[in-house]
Design a protein around this motif. Structure first.
Motif, PDB file in Angstrom:
ATOM      1  N   PRO A  84       0.811  -1.225   0.000  1.00 56.20           N
ATOM      2  CA  PRO A  84       0.000   0.000   0.000  1.00 56.20           C
ATOM      3  C   PRO A  84       0.846   1.277   0.000  1.00 56.20           C
ATOM      4  N   ALA A  85       1.973   1.274   0.721  1.00 61.34           N
ATOM      5  CA  ALA A  85       2.827   2.473   0.769  1.00 61.34           C
ATOM      6  C   ALA A  85       3.424   2.765  -0.611  1.00 61.34           C
ATOM      7  N   ILE A  86       3.731   1.724  -1.354  1.00 56.67           N
ATOM      8  CA  ILE A  86       4.224   1.924  -2.728  1.00 56.67           C
ATOM      9  C   ILE A  86       3.087   2.474  -3.587  1.00 56.67           C
ATOM     10  N   GLN A  87       1.909   1.917  -3.418  1.00 55.93           N
ATOM     11  CA  GLN A  87       0.789   2.334  -4.266  1.00 55.93           C
ATOM     12  C   GLN A  87       0.359   3.778  -4.015  1.00 55.93           C
ATOM     13  N   THR A  88       0.533   4.260  -2.781  1.00 55.55           N
ATOM     14  CA  THR A  88       0.147   5.638  -2.486  1.00 55.55           C
ATOM     15  C   THR A  88       1.316   6.605  -2.675  1.00 55.55           C
ATOM     16  N   GLY A  89       2.494   6.084  -2.985  1.00 52.88           N
ATOM     17  CA  GLY A  89       3.637   6.964  -3.232  1.00 52.88           C
ATOM     18  C   GLY A  89       4.395   7.377  -1.982  1.00 52.88           C
ATOM     19  N   THR A  90       4.055   6.779  -0.835  1.00 49.71           N
ATOM     20  CA  THR A  90       4.810   7.051   0.395  1.00 49.71           C
ATOM     21  C   THR A  90       6.253   6.567   0.235  1.00 49.71           C
ATOM     22  N   ILE A  91       6.411   5.458  -0.448  1.00 46.65           N
ATOM     23  CA  ILE A  91       7.742   4.953  -0.806  1.00 46.65           C
ATOM     24  C   ILE A  91       7.737   4.575  -2.296  1.00 46.65           C
ATOM     25  N   ASP A  92       8.941   4.515  -2.864  1.00 46.77           N
ATOM     26  CA  ASP A  92       9.076   4.117  -4.276  1.00 46.77           C
ATOM     27  C   ASP A  92       9.476   2.645  -4.400  1.00 46.77           C
ATOM     28  N   VAL A  93      10.198   2.187  -3.390  1.00 44.34           N
ATOM     29  CA  VAL A  93      10.834   0.866  -3.455  1.00 44.34           C
ATOM     30  C   VAL A  93      10.717   0.199  -2.086  1.00 44.34           C
ATOM     31  N   ALA A  94      10.492  -1.126  -2.082  1.00 45.50           N
ATOM     32  CA  ALA A  94      10.535  -1.878  -0.819  1.00 45.50           C
ATOM     33  C   ALA A  94      11.490  -3.053  -0.958  1.00 45.50           C
ATOM     34  N   VAL A  95      12.376  -3.172   0.014  1.00 46.27           N
ATOM     35  CA  VAL A  95      13.193  -4.386   0.118  1.00 46.27           C
ATOM     36  C   VAL A  95      12.746  -5.095   1.381  1.00 46.27           C
ATOM     37  N   ALA A  96      12.248  -6.310   1.233  1.00 42.57           N
ATOM     38  CA  ALA A  96      11.619  -6.960   2.384  1.00 42.57           C
ATOM     39  C   ALA A  96      11.611  -8.480   2.251  1.00 42.57           C
ATOM     40  N   GLY A  97      12.585  -9.039   1.563  1.00 41.37           N
ATOM     41  CA  GLY A  97      12.534 -10.477   1.339  1.00 41.37           C
ATOM     42  C   GLY A  97      11.175 -10.836   0.777  1.00 41.37           C
ATOM     43  N   MET A  98      10.667  -9.962  -0.085  1.00 43.13           N
ATOM     44  CA  MET A  98       9.298 -10.129  -0.566  1.00 43.13           C
ATOM     45  C   MET A  98       9.244 -11.126  -1.724  1.00 43.13           C
ATOM     46  N   THR A  99       8.445 -12.160  -1.530  1.00 39.31           N
ATOM     47  CA  THR A  99       8.297 -13.192  -2.549  1.00 39.31           C
ATOM     48  C   THR A  99       7.522 -12.645  -3.743  1.00 39.31           C
ATOM     49  N   ILE A 100       8.033 -12.916  -4.921  1.00 39.49           N
ATOM     50  CA  ILE A 100       7.354 -12.525  -6.155  1.00 39.49           C
ATOM     51  C   ILE A 100       6.153 -13.457  -6.337  1.00 39.49           C
ATOM     52  N   THR A 101       4.939 -12.888  -6.299  1.00 38.95           N
ATOM     53  CA  THR A 101       3.733 -13.683  -6.551  1.00 38.95           C
ATOM     54  C   THR A 101       2.897 -12.959  -7.605  1.00 38.95           C
ATOM     55  N   SER A 102       2.049 -13.707  -8.303  1.00 39.67           N
ATOM     56  CA  SER A 102       1.258 -13.062  -9.357  1.00 39.67           C
ATOM     57  C   SER A 102       0.264 -12.065  -8.775  1.00 39.67           C
ATOM     58  N   ALA A 103      -0.258 -12.351  -7.580  1.00 44.62           N
ATOM     59  CA  ALA A 103      -1.189 -11.401  -6.953  1.00 44.62           C
ATOM     60  C   ALA A 103      -0.484 -10.077  -6.657  1.00 44.62           C
ATOM     61  N   ARG A 104       0.715 -10.153  -6.128  1.00 42.34           N
ATOM     62  CA  ARG A 104       1.456  -8.916  -5.817  1.00 42.34           C
ATOM     63  C   ARG A 104       1.906  -8.201  -7.088  1.00 42.34           C
ATOM     64  N   GLU A 105       2.150  -8.971  -8.143  1.00 41.40           N
ATOM     65  CA  GLU A 105       2.561  -8.357  -9.412  1.00 41.40           C
ATOM     66  C   GLU A 105       1.461  -7.489 -10.018  1.00 41.40           C
ATOM     67  N   GLN A 106       0.220  -7.680  -9.561  1.00 39.98           N
ATOM     68  CA  GLN A 106      -0.863  -6.787 -10.001  1.00 39.98           C
ATOM     69  C   GLN A 106      -0.684  -5.399  -9.396  1.00 39.98           C
ATOM     70  N   GLN A 107       0.001  -5.338  -8.267  1.00 41.67           N
ATOM     71  CA  GLN A 107       0.059  -4.102  -7.477  1.00 41.67           C
ATOM     72  C   GLN A 107       1.377  -3.350  -7.596  1.00 41.67           C
TER      73      GLN A 107
END
Ligand code: ARG
Length: 229
Positions: free
Chosen positions: A64-87
């Motif tokens: 959500p923070a990326i989508q609202t522009g609070t941040i541009d980039v997140a590093v979080a050991g975040m797994t690439i999933t197709s659901a998240r790739e929509q966002q």
């Protein structure tokens, strides 16, 4: 959104959830870890400036923070999933991981099948939560901070924790020899750097930087700082 400083260096607002050692954690009041060193090296390679401070938040809040522009980039050991790739956009994979089952040393649980009818502690909104929530037979306790999930296992409120294997191993290796990982990995997952969909040039730079660090050995060096062989 990303802007240019006086020196024409693009400034990126970075977010992280610092409860994911050794990828993101706080040490002596500073945000540190494998992912942090990696994004700093990518930024240096690509002449990007990381805005100070790095914004720390719950894992659930990062997309959500990326989508609202609070941040541009997140590093979080975040797994690439197709659901998240929509966002968000994801960089190329930078770390191959998977979920494992952590139990007390004296547990009879040996694998996924044994979790039926048991209570399992997970971190809210993570791939472990998403995977186990599909399994009707497992009782799930969700926590915002993985330390609370580990404590739930320790105090008997859960019989297992399912989480990213490197973080489970890190927990064992940081003074918790009364627990162990059992069975084979439940998933294979790739971590990606999450980038706003508003800035495809930034995604390109991050991918280029990552490629260069892999080619010139810097990725390997950072890897060795946090993981054994
Ligand atoms: N890899 C898992 C996921 O993407 C867990 C990530 C948790 N990361 C964190 N910084 N707390 O769902």
């Amino acid at each position: 959104s990303a802007g240019k400083s006086a020196s024409q260096q693009e400034v990126i607002k970075l977010g992280a959830d610092v409860t994911f050692p050794p990828f993101e954690m706080m040490k002596d009041g500073k945000v540190t870890g494998f992912d942090i060193d990696l994004i700093k090296a990518i930024a240096a390679q690509e002449n990007l400036k990381i805005a100070d401070p790095i914004q720390t938040m719950d894992f659930q809040g990062l997309i959500p923070a990326i989508q609202t522009g609070t941040i541009d980039v997140a590093v979080a050991g975040m797994t690439i999933t197709s659901a998240r790739e929509q966002q968000v956009n994801f960089s190329k994979p930078y770390y191959h991981s998977g979920l494992s089952i952590l139990v007390k040393n004296d547990s009879t649980i040996k694998g996924l099948a044994d979790l039926k009818g048991k209570t399992v502690a997970v971190k809210l909104g993570t791939t472990a939560d998403i995977m186990l929530s599909k399994d009707q037979g497992i009782k799930i306790k969700r926590f915002n901070n993985i330390d609370d999930a580990y404590n739930e296992l320790q105090n008997g409120g859960a019989q297992a924790v399912v989480f990213d294997n490197p973080v489970n191993l890190n927990y064992i290796n940081t003074g918790h020899s009364n627990v162990k990982v059992v069975g084979s990995l439940l998933t294979g997952e790739d971590y990606g750097i999450a980038v706003t969909k508003q800035n495809s040039q930034l995604l390109q730079k991050i991918n280029d930087g990552l490629d260069k660090l892999i080619a010139n050995g810097q990725y390997e060096k950072i890897y060795r700082d946090y993981f054994k062989s």
